[in-house]
Motif scaffolding. Structure first.
Motif, PDB file in Angstrom:
ATOM      1  N   ALA A 484       0.946  -1.307   0.018  1.00 42.58           N
ATOM      2  CA  ALA A 484       0.099   0.017  -0.100  1.00 42.58           C
ATOM      3  C   ALA A 484       0.731   1.090   0.203  1.00 42.58           C
ATOM      4  O   ALA A 484       0.576   2.166  -0.696  1.00 42.58           O
ATOM      5  CB  ALA A 484      -0.888  -0.003   1.073  1.00 42.58           C
ATOM      6  N   ARG A 485       1.875   1.337   0.648  1.00 40.81           N
ATOM      7  CA  ARG A 485       2.979   2.389   0.744  1.00 40.81           C
ATOM      8  C   ARG A 485       3.095   2.888  -0.557  1.00 40.81           C
ATOM      9  O   ARG A 485       3.277   4.215  -0.962  1.00 40.81           O
ATOM     10  CB  ARG A 485       3.961   2.192   1.425  1.00 40.81           C
ATOM     11  N   ARG A 486       3.416   1.910  -1.598  1.00 39.80           N
ATOM     12  CA  ARG A 486       3.742   2.551  -3.085  1.00 39.80           C
ATOM     13  C   ARG A 486       2.567   3.312  -3.534  1.00 39.80           C
ATOM     14  O   ARG A 486       2.639   4.186  -4.230  1.00 39.80           O
ATOM     15  CB  ARG A 486       4.024   1.356  -3.823  1.00 39.80           C
ATOM     16  N   LEU A 487       1.291   3.164  -3.064  1.00 37.43           N
ATOM     17  CA  LEU A 487       0.237   3.450  -3.740  1.00 37.43           C
ATOM     18  C   LEU A 487       0.155   5.078  -3.082  1.00 37.43           C
ATOM     19  O   LEU A 487      -0.575   5.979  -3.779  1.00 37.43           O
ATOM     20  CB  LEU A 487      -1.076   2.943  -3.171  1.00 37.43           C
ATOM     21  N   PHE A 488       0.825   5.211  -1.940  1.00 36.71           N
ATOM     22  CA  PHE A 488       0.834   6.673  -1.241  1.00 36.71           C
ATOM     23  C   PHE A 488       1.802   7.642  -1.761  1.00 36.71           C
ATOM     24  O   PHE A 488       1.776   8.765  -1.490  1.00 36.71           O
ATOM     25  CB  PHE A 488       0.326   6.623  -0.074  1.00 36.71           C
ATOM     26  N   ALA A 489       2.855   6.892  -2.209  1.00 35.36           N
ATOM     27  CA  ALA A 489       4.057   7.457  -2.691  1.00 35.36           C
ATOM     28  C   ALA A 489       3.786   8.484  -3.914  1.00 35.36           C
ATOM     29  O   ALA A 489       3.193   8.289  -4.600  1.00 35.36           O
ATOM     30  CB  ALA A 489       5.328   6.717  -2.917  1.00 35.36           C
ATOM     31  N   SER A 490       4.260   9.737  -3.595  1.00 36.00           N
ATOM     32  CA  SER A 490       4.160  10.642  -4.724  1.00 36.00           C
ATOM     33  C   SER A 490       5.420  11.437  -5.026  1.00 36.00           C
ATOM     34  O   SER A 490       6.324  11.477  -3.925  1.00 36.00           O
ATOM     35  CB  SER A 490       3.175  11.610  -4.630  1.00 36.00           C
ATOM     36  N   ASP A 491       5.582  12.048  -6.145  1.00 35.77           N
ATOM     37  CA  ASP A 491       6.841  12.938  -6.181  1.00 35.77           C
ATOM     38  C   ASP A 491       6.808  14.177  -5.243  1.00 35.77           C
ATOM     39  O   ASP A 491       5.682  14.860  -5.080  1.00 35.77           O
ATOM     40  CB  ASP A 491       7.099  13.281  -7.803  1.00 35.77           C
ATOM     41  N   PRO A 492       7.866  14.384  -4.735  1.00 33.87           N
ATOM     42  CA  PRO A 492       8.132  15.790  -3.972  1.00 33.87           C
ATOM     43  C   PRO A 492       7.984  16.970  -5.111  1.00 33.87           C
ATOM     44  O   PRO A 492       7.986  16.870  -6.257  1.00 33.87           O
ATOM     45  CB  PRO A 492       9.407  15.587  -3.548  1.00 33.87           C
ATOM     46  N   MET A 493       7.480  17.918  -4.486  1.00 30.48           N
ATOM     47  CA  MET A 493       7.277  19.309  -5.232  1.00 30.48           C
ATOM     48  C   MET A 493       8.197  20.336  -4.550  1.00 30.48           C
ATOM     49  O   MET A 493       7.493  21.070  -3.831  1.00 30.48           O
ATOM     50  CB  MET A 493       5.719  19.731  -5.133  1.00 30.48           C
ATOM     51  N   PRO A 494       9.277  20.191  -4.680  1.00 26.94           N
ATOM     52  CA  PRO A 494      10.231  21.284  -3.756  1.00 26.94           C
ATOM     53  C   PRO A 494       9.947  22.883  -4.224  1.00 26.94           C
ATOM     54  O   PRO A 494      10.110  23.635  -3.213  1.00 26.94           O
ATOM     55  CB  PRO A 494      11.500  20.797  -4.258  1.00 26.94           C
ATOM     56  N   ALA A 495       9.433  22.876  -5.314  1.00 24.26           N
ATOM     57  CA  ALA A 495       9.116  24.348  -5.630  1.00 24.26           C
ATOM     58  C   ALA A 495       7.796  24.943  -5.335  1.00 24.26           C
ATOM     59  O   ALA A 495       7.496  26.021  -5.431  1.00 24.26           O
ATOM     60  CB  ALA A 495       9.364  24.584  -7.316  1.00 24.26           C
ATOM     61  N   LEU A 496       6.914  23.983  -4.591  1.00 22.07           N
ATOM     62  CA  LEU A 496       5.531  24.594  -4.501  1.00 22.07           C
ATOM     63  C   LEU A 496       5.393  25.721  -3.452  1.00 22.07           C
ATOM     64  O   LEU A 496       6.431  25.686  -2.394  1.00 22.07           O
ATOM     65  CB  LEU A 496       4.931  23.455  -3.375  1.00 22.07           C
ATOM     66  N   ARG A 497       4.779  26.888  -3.794  1.00 22.60           N
ATOM     67  CA  ARG A 497       4.717  27.997  -2.879  1.00 22.60           C
ATOM     68  C   ARG A 497       3.605  27.913  -2.217  1.00 22.60           C
ATOM     69  O   ARG A 497       2.581  27.379  -2.579  1.00 22.60           O
ATOM     70  CB  ARG A 497       4.658  29.328  -3.780  1.00 22.60           C
ATOM     71  N   GLU A 498       3.387  28.719  -0.974  1.00 22.92           N
ATOM     72  CA  GLU A 498       2.376  28.825  -0.306  1.00 22.92           C
ATOM     73  C   GLU A 498       1.095  29.539  -1.069  1.00 22.92           C
ATOM     74  O   GLU A 498       1.642  30.507  -1.574  1.00 22.92           O
ATOM     75  CB  GLU A 498       2.605  29.591   0.936  1.00 22.92           C
ATOM     76  N   PRO A 499       0.067  29.002  -1.061  1.00 21.30           N
ATOM     77  CA  PRO A 499      -1.070  29.703  -1.638  1.00 21.30           C
ATOM     78  C   PRO A 499      -1.227  31.223  -1.084  1.00 21.30           C
ATOM     79  O   PRO A 499      -0.970  31.111   0.299  1.00 21.30           O
ATOM     80  CB  PRO A 499      -2.329  28.947  -1.592  1.00 21.30           C
ATOM     81  N   ARG A 500      -1.671  32.144  -1.911  1.00 21.73           N
ATOM     82  CA  ARG A 500      -2.022  33.490  -1.262  1.00 21.73           C
ATOM     83  C   ARG A 500      -2.872  33.434  -0.247  1.00 21.73           C
ATOM     84  O   ARG A 500      -3.601  32.558   0.017  1.00 21.73           O
ATOM     85  CB  ARG A 500      -2.651  34.374  -2.410  1.00 21.73           C
ATOM     86  N   ARG A 501      -2.602  34.205   0.636  1.00 23.00           N
ATOM     87  CA  ARG A 501      -3.765  34.542   1.913  1.00 23.00           C
ATOM     88  C   ARG A 501      -5.209  34.653   1.324  1.00 23.00           C
ATOM     89  O   ARG A 501      -5.640  35.297   0.389  1.00 23.00           O
ATOM     90  CB  ARG A 501      -3.272  35.695   2.587  1.00 23.00           C
ATOM     91  N   ALA A 502      -5.931  33.625   1.669  1.00 23.42           N
ATOM     92  CA  ALA A 502      -7.324  33.692   1.411  1.00 23.42           C
ATOM     93  C   ALA A 502      -8.132  34.986   1.994  1.00 23.42           C
ATOM     94  O   ALA A 502      -7.813  35.424   3.239  1.00 23.42           O
ATOM     95  CB  ALA A 502      -7.976  32.394   1.994  1.00 23.42           C
ATOM     96  N   PRO A 503      -8.966  35.582   1.072  1.00 26.18           N
ATOM     97  CA  PRO A 503      -9.829  36.698   1.678  1.00 26.18           C
ATOM     98  C   PRO A 503     -10.801  35.839   2.715  1.00 26.18           C
ATOM     99  O   PRO A 503     -11.218  34.750   2.625  1.00 26.18           O
ATOM    100  CB  PRO A 503     -10.830  36.702   0.385  1.00 26.18           C
TER     101      PRO A 503
END
Ligand code: B12
Ligand code: SF4
Length: 518
Positions: A484-503
């Motif tokens: 099952a662990r393989r099913l949950f593995a996914s590629d890292p996203m090192p460049a992901l930015r925090e979403p903008r502050r929500a209204p």
């Protein structure tokens, strides 16, 4: 002085389902002057005693199920010259027992976030106190977890807490007594920051490890309105708005992310909340159904749940909103009869829930049920010299499963019938049918695998008693978990930015419940 944070377990799987959050939070609460703690999670592998040196600090977090293993580790660490500190829900409930059995120098009750640095300073100066009261820390003071310390590829899901405490008072649950009934919410920005960090590291499955993800119901707001309690209404509205704010921020995260939480059934009456959950990709929730009859619900102080057809409708509402339900049912309530089992299995099937757990009523310390059971127990039998009312102190190999006595059925009958419901709900044909909402064959097979894994893992903590069966079950679960662990593995996203502050409140999508204060 090296700091070790140990999560005790009698069984090590090499891989684990969910991160033990307390370790990562205490690591964050450790001041830099004390170095970076070493995290040992025995659900992955047993503690290596040789790593403990005189003068080290060994912090052990326990719940009732792993307390005895924790005590063993505490004694080992103390014998090696370390300072031993215990915390966690069981230590909060039984600080004296921890001193008596666990070789503890110190016990921390309540939340560890703020008091931990004082404990470390005292150990550093060779003067730890026997008891530290951590109390109930306010939401804004919770430490975000140190996910940079996560070992790679060992956990399937990461756990992020967004709110602590639950306003209800179910008789079988200790949460409202230890964590309190006032919801303590964390700041949305900090929660989102943690989740972004986890996605950068390759986690796309996140458990929102909350006591109750829906701490304010529409009925609560209406009640405050009826009482013309303006202060209470304002407070409840604020909590509700923050929930929506959090969900709108989750919505902006990468769309491969999946969240899972625990929630009361009343959310089904709140279409705006369910719709926000769907948009936020909260795809699954544990819902405490407990009983399918009104008498059963009354017995556990859970009258706010629906029974019968009303219950089916509420559970279906989750499904229609795209939130898959893990229904949690309790057997062994005083009002249960032999007919309750088939009725529950029928209802679970009709209500369209994706997963289910069927637990037998167990007196867990800190609960109303436990208090009553302990008070009413006469001539308590002992095993290995331990009275049954302290069953967690009985060595694992002799420890019976302890269930609340039932007026009509023996524990054996209850167990047999409960087992029958598990077998029926998780029969391959039914699991396959339940997977039909998924389009691809791969996804359907994954659903079957997860259902079987859940079934196997539960056999360890839930209902089986004989150790041969538990061992077999552990082996199968270990094998399934690797797959099952393989099913949950996914590629890292090192460049992901925090979403903008929500209204916030002004956002039209946040349904502010307006009421007239008469
Ligand atoms: C998320 C969760 C789960 C998840 C994830 C578990 C995991 N791997 O982390 C899942 C769904 C898998 C789960 C399973 C179970 N859970 Co659970 N779970 C929770 C929940 C909702 C939140 C836990 C959490 O992560 N909190 C966030 C962290 C930061 O808080 P914390 O652990 O309390 O730690 C803080 C303090 O306690 C303290 N602290 C903790 N350890 C230490 C150590 C030291 C040295 C110090 C100083 C301080 C300290 O400081 C920390 C920071 O403030 C709690 C409810 C709760 N309020 O605790 C129930 C809870 C812990 N679970 C409970 C139970 C019963 C179970 C199950 C046995 C259910 C079952 N029948 O299968 C299983 C057992 C699984 C197992 N073998 O561990 C009970 C435990 C009751 C008890 N007396 O032991 C609780 C309290 C819920 C309840 N209804 O009563 N659970
Ligand atoms: S069982 Fe759930 S709803 Fe009831 S008090 Fe515990 S956390 Fe709250």
């Amino acid at each position: 002085m090296r700091i070790h944070l140990v999560n005790p377990s009698d069984v090590s799987f090499g891989t684990a389902v969910i991160t033990p959050r307390w370790q990562y939070v205490l690591a964050a609460a450790t001041p830099a002057r004390h170095g970076t703690p070493l995290l040992i999670d025995e659900t992955l592998e047993p503690m290596n005693e040789d790593s403990i040196q005189p003068g080290d600090v060994v912090g052990i977090g326990i719940h009732t199920g792993n307390a005895l293993r924790g005590y063993r580790l505490g004694q080992i660490a103390r014998a090696r010259g370390a300072f031993v500190v215990f915390g966690g829900i069981h230590a909060t409930l039984f600080p004296n027992e921890v001193h008596e059995h666990g070789g503890a120098h110190a016990v921390v009750t309540g939340d560890g976030d703020l008091v931990w640095s004082t404990v470390l300073d005292d150990c550093d100066s060779g003067n730890p106190q026997p008891l530290y009261t951590g109390g109930r820390v306010e939401g804004e003071s919770f430490y975000p977890a140190r996910w940079d310390l996560l070992p790679k590829d060992r956990y399937m899901w990461a756990s992020v807490q967004t709110v602590r405490g639950c306003p209800k008072h179910c008789s079988f649950c200790s949460v409202w007594r230890t964590d309190g009934q006032k919801p303590r919410q964390r700041a949305v920005n900090l929660v989102v920051r943690e989740i972004v960090q986890l996605r950068r590291q390759g986690f796309r499955f996140i458990v929102l490890a909350d006591d109750n993800f829906y701490p304010v119901t529409l009925a609560d707001l209406a009640a405050a309105d009826r009482r013309a309690d303006k202060r209470q209404h304002t407070e409840l509205t604020r909590i509700r708005e923050e929930r929506f704010e959090l969900m709108s921020r989750l919505e902006e995260l990468p769309d491969d992310m999946v969240f899972y939480t625990q929630i009361t059934m009343e959310a089904a009456e709140d279409p705006a909340f369910l719709a926000a959950m769907r948009r936020a990709r909260v795809r699954g929730a544990l819902v405490g159904v407990e009983s399918v009859t009104p008498e059963g619900l009354k017995a556990v102080f859970k009258n706010f749940n629906e029974a019968g057809e009303g219950l089916v409708r509420r559970l279906q509402a989750f499904r229609e909103a795209g939130v898959h339900v893990l229904g949690s049912f309790i057997f062994g309530l005083p009002t249960d009869t032999p007919e309750t089992f088939a009725a529950t299995a029928d209802l679970a099937e009709r209500a369209g829930i994706s997963f289910a757990q069927f637990v037998m009523l167990q007196p867990l310390p800190g609960t109303i049920d436990f208090g009553k059971w302990e008070r009413d127990s006469r001539d308590v039998p002992t095993i290995d010299g331990v009275p049954l009312t302290r069953y967690w102190l009985i060595p694992q190999e002799h420890r019976p499963r302890v269930y609340t006595p039932h007026p009509m059925m023996t524990p054996d009958e209850l167990r047999r019938r409960t087992q029958g419901v598990w077998d029926r709900f998780y029969a391959l044909q039914l699991v396959w049918q339940r997977s039909s909402f998924l389009k691809s064959l791969r996804a359907r097979l994954a659903f079957v695998l997860i259902s079987k894994l859940y079934r196997q893992m539960y056999a360890n903590t839930g209902i089986t008693t004989d150790s041969a069966r538990v061992q077999r079950s552990a082996l199968r679960a270990r094998w399934l978990a690797r797959l099952a662990r393989r099913l949950f593995a996914s590629d890292p996203m090192p460049a992901l930015r925090e979403p903008r502050r929500a209204p916030t409140v002004s956002n039209k999508r946040i349904p502010v419940v307006t009421v007239s204060m008469s």
